[in-house]
Design a protein around this motif. Structure first.
Motif, PDB file in Angstrom:
ATOM      1  N   PHE A 142       0.830  -1.222   0.000  1.00  0.00           N
ATOM      2  CA  PHE A 142       0.000   0.000   0.000  1.00  0.00           C
ATOM      3  C   PHE A 142       0.861   1.269   0.000  1.00  0.00           C
ATOM      4  O   PHE A 142       0.492   2.282   0.573  1.00  0.00           O
TER       5      PHE A 142
ATOM      6  N   ARG B 201      -8.755   2.805   1.533  1.00  0.00           N
ATOM      7  CA  ARG B 201      -7.927   2.291   0.444  1.00  0.00           C
ATOM      8  C   ARG B 201      -8.574   2.844  -0.813  1.00  0.00           C
ATOM      9  O   ARG B 201      -9.731   2.537  -1.084  1.00  0.00           O
TER      10      ARG B 201
ATOM     11  N   ASN C 210      -3.738  -5.849  -4.577  1.00  0.00           N
ATOM     12  CA  ASN C 210      -4.138  -6.564  -3.371  1.00  0.00           C
ATOM     13  C   ASN C 210      -5.600  -6.952  -3.472  1.00  0.00           C
ATOM     14  O   ASN C 210      -6.457  -6.086  -3.639  1.00  0.00           O
ATOM     15  N   GLU C 211      -5.841  -8.243  -3.407  1.00  0.00           N
ATOM     16  CA  GLU C 211      -7.218  -8.749  -3.358  1.00  0.00           C
ATOM     17  C   GLU C 211      -8.122  -8.091  -4.396  1.00  0.00           C
ATOM     18  O   GLU C 211      -9.097  -7.402  -4.050  1.00  0.00           O
TER      19      GLU C 211
ATOM     20  N   ASN D 297      -2.988 -11.917  -4.589  1.00  0.00           N
ATOM     21  CA  ASN D 297      -3.633 -12.701  -3.526  1.00  0.00           C
ATOM     22  C   ASN D 297      -5.134 -12.835  -3.735  1.00  0.00           C
ATOM     23  O   ASN D 297      -5.863 -11.849  -3.745  1.00  0.00           O
TER      24      ASN D 297
ATOM     25  N   ASP E 285      -5.724 -15.518   0.572  1.00  0.00           N
ATOM     26  CA  ASP E 285      -5.890 -14.949   1.914  1.00  0.00           C
ATOM     27  C   ASP E 285      -7.083 -15.641   2.554  1.00  0.00           C
ATOM     28  O   ASP E 285      -8.120 -15.793   1.907  1.00  0.00           O
TER      29      ASP E 285
ATOM     30  N   TYR F 245      -9.439 -15.708   6.258  1.00  0.00           N
ATOM     31  CA  TYR F 245      -9.728 -15.287   7.631  1.00  0.00           C
ATOM     32  C   TYR F 245     -10.912 -16.091   8.156  1.00  0.00           C
ATOM     33  O   TYR F 245     -11.904 -16.275   7.447  1.00  0.00           O
TER      34      TYR F 245
ATOM     35  N   GLU G 168      -2.085 -14.632   3.348  1.00  0.00           N
ATOM     36  CA  GLU G 168      -2.487 -13.943   4.586  1.00  0.00           C
ATOM     37  C   GLU G 168      -3.406 -14.843   5.389  1.00  0.00           C
ATOM     38  O   GLU G 168      -4.299 -15.485   4.828  1.00  0.00           O
TER      39      GLU G 168
ATOM     40  N   VAL H 218      -9.279 -10.748  13.937  1.00  0.00           N
ATOM     41  CA  VAL H 218      -9.256  -9.685  12.938  1.00  0.00           C
ATOM     42  C   VAL H 218      -9.945  -8.473  13.557  1.00  0.00           C
ATOM     43  O   VAL H 218     -10.268  -8.475  14.752  1.00  0.00           O
TER      44      VAL H 218
ATOM     45  N   TRP I  36     -12.460  -6.599  11.625  1.00  0.00           N
ATOM     46  CA  TRP I  36     -13.530  -6.109  10.742  1.00  0.00           C
ATOM     47  C   TRP I  36     -14.805  -6.943  10.820  1.00  0.00           C
ATOM     48  O   TRP I  36     -15.728  -6.734  10.047  1.00  0.00           O
TER      49      TRP I  36
ATOM     50  N   PHE J 196      -1.201 -11.622   7.767  1.00  0.00           N
ATOM     51  CA  PHE J 196      -1.342 -10.181   7.829  1.00  0.00           C
ATOM     52  C   PHE J 196      -1.344  -9.858   9.323  1.00  0.00           C
ATOM     53  O   PHE J 196      -2.228 -10.307  10.026  1.00  0.00           O
TER      54      PHE J 196
ATOM     55  N   GLU K 209      -6.673  -0.479  10.872  1.00  0.00           N
ATOM     56  CA  GLU K 209      -6.464  -1.894  11.228  1.00  0.00           C
ATOM     57  C   GLU K 209      -5.658  -2.074  12.507  1.00  0.00           C
ATOM     58  O   GLU K 209      -5.050  -3.127  12.715  1.00  0.00           O
TER      59      GLU K 209
ATOM     60  N   HIS L 171      -6.271  -5.163  14.579  1.00  0.00           N
ATOM     61  CA  HIS L 171      -6.071  -6.466  13.931  1.00  0.00           C
ATOM     62  C   HIS L 171      -4.846  -7.118  14.551  1.00  0.00           C
ATOM     63  O   HIS L 171      -3.821  -6.465  14.764  1.00  0.00           O
TER      64      HIS L 171
HETATM   65  C1  GLA Z   1      -7.150  -8.331   3.740  1.00  0.00           C
HETATM   66  C2  GLA Z   1      -6.106  -7.387   3.180  1.00  0.00           C
HETATM   67  C3  GLA Z   1      -5.093  -6.942   4.188  1.00  0.00           C
HETATM   68  C4  GLA Z   1      -5.730  -6.673   5.512  1.00  0.00           C
HETATM   69  C5  GLA Z   1      -6.452  -7.911   5.967  1.00  0.00           C
HETATM   70  C6  GLA Z   1      -7.056  -7.774   7.335  1.00  0.00           C
HETATM   71  O1  GLA Z   1      -6.863  -9.638   3.550  1.00  0.00           O
HETATM   72  O2  GLA Z   1      -5.437  -7.932   2.076  1.00  0.00           O
HETATM   73  O3  GLA Z   1      -4.476  -5.775   3.681  1.00  0.00           O
HETATM   74  O4  GLA Z   1      -6.643  -5.630   5.381  1.00  0.00           O
HETATM   75  O5  GLA Z   1      -7.497  -8.181   5.078  1.00  0.00           O
HETATM   76  O6  GLA Z   1      -7.723  -8.934   7.734  1.00  0.00           O
END
Ligand code: GLA
Length: 690
Positions: free
Chosen positions: A69, A135, A173-174, A272, A296, A298, A330, A336, A338, A368, A378, A381
């Motif tokens: 980032f 973001r 990213n994602e 990712n 990734d 979670y 990740e 987490v 969120w 992460f 975050e 986190h």
């Molecule tokens: C995503 C993002 C990370 C971070 C994590 C937090 O996977 O790629 O940058 O925000 O979530 O869980």
């Protein structure tokens, strides 16, 4: 251990969908299993970096992802680069033997970019223009964004593309989160270009979308727009195409960056994924674009059996990778930040999570993030190095896991073999998720998870497969939710059955073609040869309504809810019929012999014992058997050229003995006959497994 299939059915010729990266270029870099995480040191003064690398060595970290980032710091003003800090960081990591997964920072363009290009801001379906301060994802079809993204990516690739520390590229990213669709002007223009290519003519588009209905017919290309919020439901075929286009637009952004990197670097390129968490990206398509698949994951803290969801995500990731080892890019050391209630992981849970991913094919275990942030969105986190510092449970467990992962290097490259496949098709899910379906209670995600859960409890290892993929390796294929089924897929599934496979199809499958148009011949018609049955009418149930099913072999009744079908038998044998409800007296579960295999149809929403009753009968056709281990113990085997690795994870509160022979790699102890897996523990046994 999982039971052993009777052997794959005969392979068939034909052009089936290819799966996974076309030019796999991983592993490179650290020997053994990679361990580490996202490292965002730009949040800290440089003195802290020195402490970071020393602690990384202590934790066994050998790979970190940097710069993900950092666009605003790398290019503080348009065209003006400041790479000095990144030079120093990469050198420092290199000097300490830590490899770098270098991010391209394009998931978050700087403030100057949006000031200069306000038109690049994302517009939501209801017309809201998304602001800056988060973001700052830009619209993927914006020419200014694409240009700026390739420019910064090229600068990084030129500078670091052959640096010995850089072993992997982490593009963006994602993709697909937090923004998957953009309803801006640039997106509308891109959509029209994409549609012209797809359909060639407006007549073809009008036909495919069925625009004769509700007077939507188009006479000019310029009148075709994005499916913004409208007075009532928007044409589902248009929405489905927009979902395809939106995914394609993101992939074009990825390709542009990847190719800019490849012009200056021979290191593998990934981005990712979020296998089960991002509904908008068709990872069968994406996996072909990357050099190595990464994911990734979670845990869903609200789900007490979240580890089953974790296993499912890992199996899906391995499947889109075509069975090749993949990177867990990740996951979290603890909570987490969120979810509504961010439950901390219990002692040992992080290791169980990490090693489950490894058992299911991951050759890298990354988190992460490295050091918990003090500021920003975050900060709550979890991280490898928590706010509490090194005198903390999380830090101790991070170091222990690092040491364990260090003992598992030889597992790298070995592969999982599955007992069964579950069909998974993002396009079908997109279509099913649109409005005005027969019942809001029937969801593809719930159905797929229910089937996966049953196979997981039964100790069967599962791959996911696209309905047009080669299924010949699987004695059992389950289609929990194949609402959209192309003719190619239907022929593939029929040929699979004819060649000896066992296919179990569940309700609301085989309904529409790729334009969300009902198949000629009616519901399930494309699968009539495989299943010997069609659906005359859907008979969805009211909230809370239940129906009973009686087995013709006299077994106990089972209860189901949500859905029933009025079936028309076309050669299939009835295994269970409805005792009551709107389909009373009619067939509920059928089995059809076709060629050397069988096609099963389940016309209602079964859970628990009912689902087990059907699947256990189908296992018999497929030559599979449920494992005798307790329900909360999972066992997976990775097969290598020299040895096999049995990974057993005990989620329960009692220790358990798992049949195994060889050496337990975490303790170094010899195992003869069975290995004891303590409550909450994990073992990895090197041996030979059939
Ligand atoms: C995503 C993002 C990370 C971070 C994590 C937090 O996977 O790629 O940058 O925000 O979530 O869980």
């Amino acid at each position: 251990m999982s039971s052993h299939p009777t052997g794959p059915v005969a392979p068939r010729p034909g052009s089936l969908r290819a799966v996974g990266p076309t030019t796999p270029r991983w592993p490179l870099g650290p020997d053994g299993i990679a361990y580490g995480g996202d490292y965002n040191p730009e949040q800290w003064p440089e003195e802290v970096w020195q402490q970071d690398v020393e602690l990384m060595a202590q934790a066994g970290v050998n790979l970190v992802s940097v710069g993900i980032f950092s666009w605003a710091l790398l290019e503080p003003r348009e065209g003006e680069l400041d790479l000095g800090w990144l030079d120093r960081l990469i050198e420092l990591l290199h000097a300490h033997g830590i490899a770098v997964d270098l991010g391209t920072p394009t998931a978050s363009p700087p403030a100057w970019f949006f000031a200069a290009h306000p038109e690049a801001r994302v517009v939501t379906r209801d017309g809201t223009v998304l602001g800056f301060g988060s973001r700052g994802m830009a619209g993927p079809s914006s020419p200014a964004y694409r240009q700026a993204a390739v420019r910064i990516t090229t600068a990084l690739a030129e500078r670091y593309g052959r640096h010995p520390a850089v072993v992997l590229w982490h593009v963006h990213n994602e993709y697909g989160a937090p923004v998957s669709e953009d309803y801006s002007e640039s997106s509308a223009a891109g959509f029209r270009v994409w549609l012209r290519e797809r359909y060639g003519s407006l007549d073809a588009l009008n036909a495919a979308w069925g625009t004769a209905f509700w007077g939507q017919r188009y006479g000019e290309w310029e009148h075709v727009g994005v499916p913004s919020v409208a007075p009532s439901v928007v044409n589902p075929a248009q929405r489905l195409d927009f979902a395809r286009f939106s995914d394609h637009a993101l992939r074009e952004c990825f390709r542009a960056e990847r190719d800019a990197i490849r012009a200056h670097s021979d290191r593998p390129v990934t981005t990712n994924f979020m296998a089960t968490a991002c509904p908008s990206t068709d990872l069968w398509e994406w996996a072909r674009e990357v050099d190595v698949v990464s994911d990734d994951h979670y845990l869903d803290a609200a789900d007490p059996r979240g580890y089953v969801g974790l296993a499912m995500a890992a199996d899906l990731t391995r499947s889109v990778a075509g069975g090749r080892p993949w990177i867990l890019m990740e996951h979290s050391t603890s909570a987490v930040n969120w979810q509504p209630r961010n439950v901390a992981k219990r002692p040992g849970e992080m290791a169980r999570n990490a090693l489950t991913h490894l058992g299911r094919g991951a050759d890298a275990v990354l988190f992460f993030q490295w050091r918990a942030s003090r500021s920003g969105a975050e900060k709550f986190h979890s991280a490898m190095l928590p706010h509490a510092g090194t005198s903390s449970r999380v830090w101790r467990e991070v170091c222990e896991l690092g040491a364990e992962v260090g003992r598992l290097g030889e597992v790298r490259g070995s592969r999982v073999r599955a007992d069964a496949a579950i069909l998974w098709d993002w396009e079908s899910f997109w279509a099913q998720d649109l409005e005005w379906r027969p019942s809001v209670d029937l969801g593809h995600r719930e159905r797929t998870r229910a089937v996966y859960d049953r196979l997981w409890r039964d100790g069967l290892t599962v791959d996911f497969a696209h309905p047009e993929a080669d299924l010949s390796a699987y004695p059992l294929v389950v289609a929990p939710a194949s609402y959209l089924l192309s003719d190619v897929a239907a022929r593939n599934l029929t040929a699979y059955v004819e060649a000896g496979g066992t296919l179990v199809v569940m309700c609301f499958s085989g309904i529409v073609d790729e334009h969300d148009a009902v198949h000629p011949g009616g519901y399930l018609a494309p699968l009539v040869d495989a299943l010997g049955v069609t659906v005359e009418e859907f008979l969805p149930l009211r909230t809370g309504e239940r129906v009973r099913l009686a087995w013709v072999d006299g077994a106990d009744h089972v209860v189901s809810d949500v859905w029933a079908d009025h079936l028309v038998l076309r050669g299939a044998q009835v295994l269970a019929h409805y005792v009551d409800g709107p389909a009373a007296g009619g067939a509920a579960v059928t089995r059809h012999v076709r060629g050397d295999g069988t096609g099963w149809y389940v016309s209602t929403h079964l859970t628990g014992d009912g689902l087990a009753a059907v699947l256990h009968r189908a296992y018999a056709d497929a030559g599979l058997a449920a494992s005798e281990l307790p329900d909360d113990v999972e066992v997976v085997v990775r097969h290598g050229s020299e040895a096999d690795y049995l990974v057993a994870v005990n989620h329960g509160e009692e220790s358990v003995a798992v049949p195994a022979e060889g050496t337990e790699l975490l303790s170094g102890e010899q195992v003869s006959g069975a290995v004891k897996v303590p409550a909450g523990g994990v073992v990895v046994v090197r041996g030979r497994v059939r």
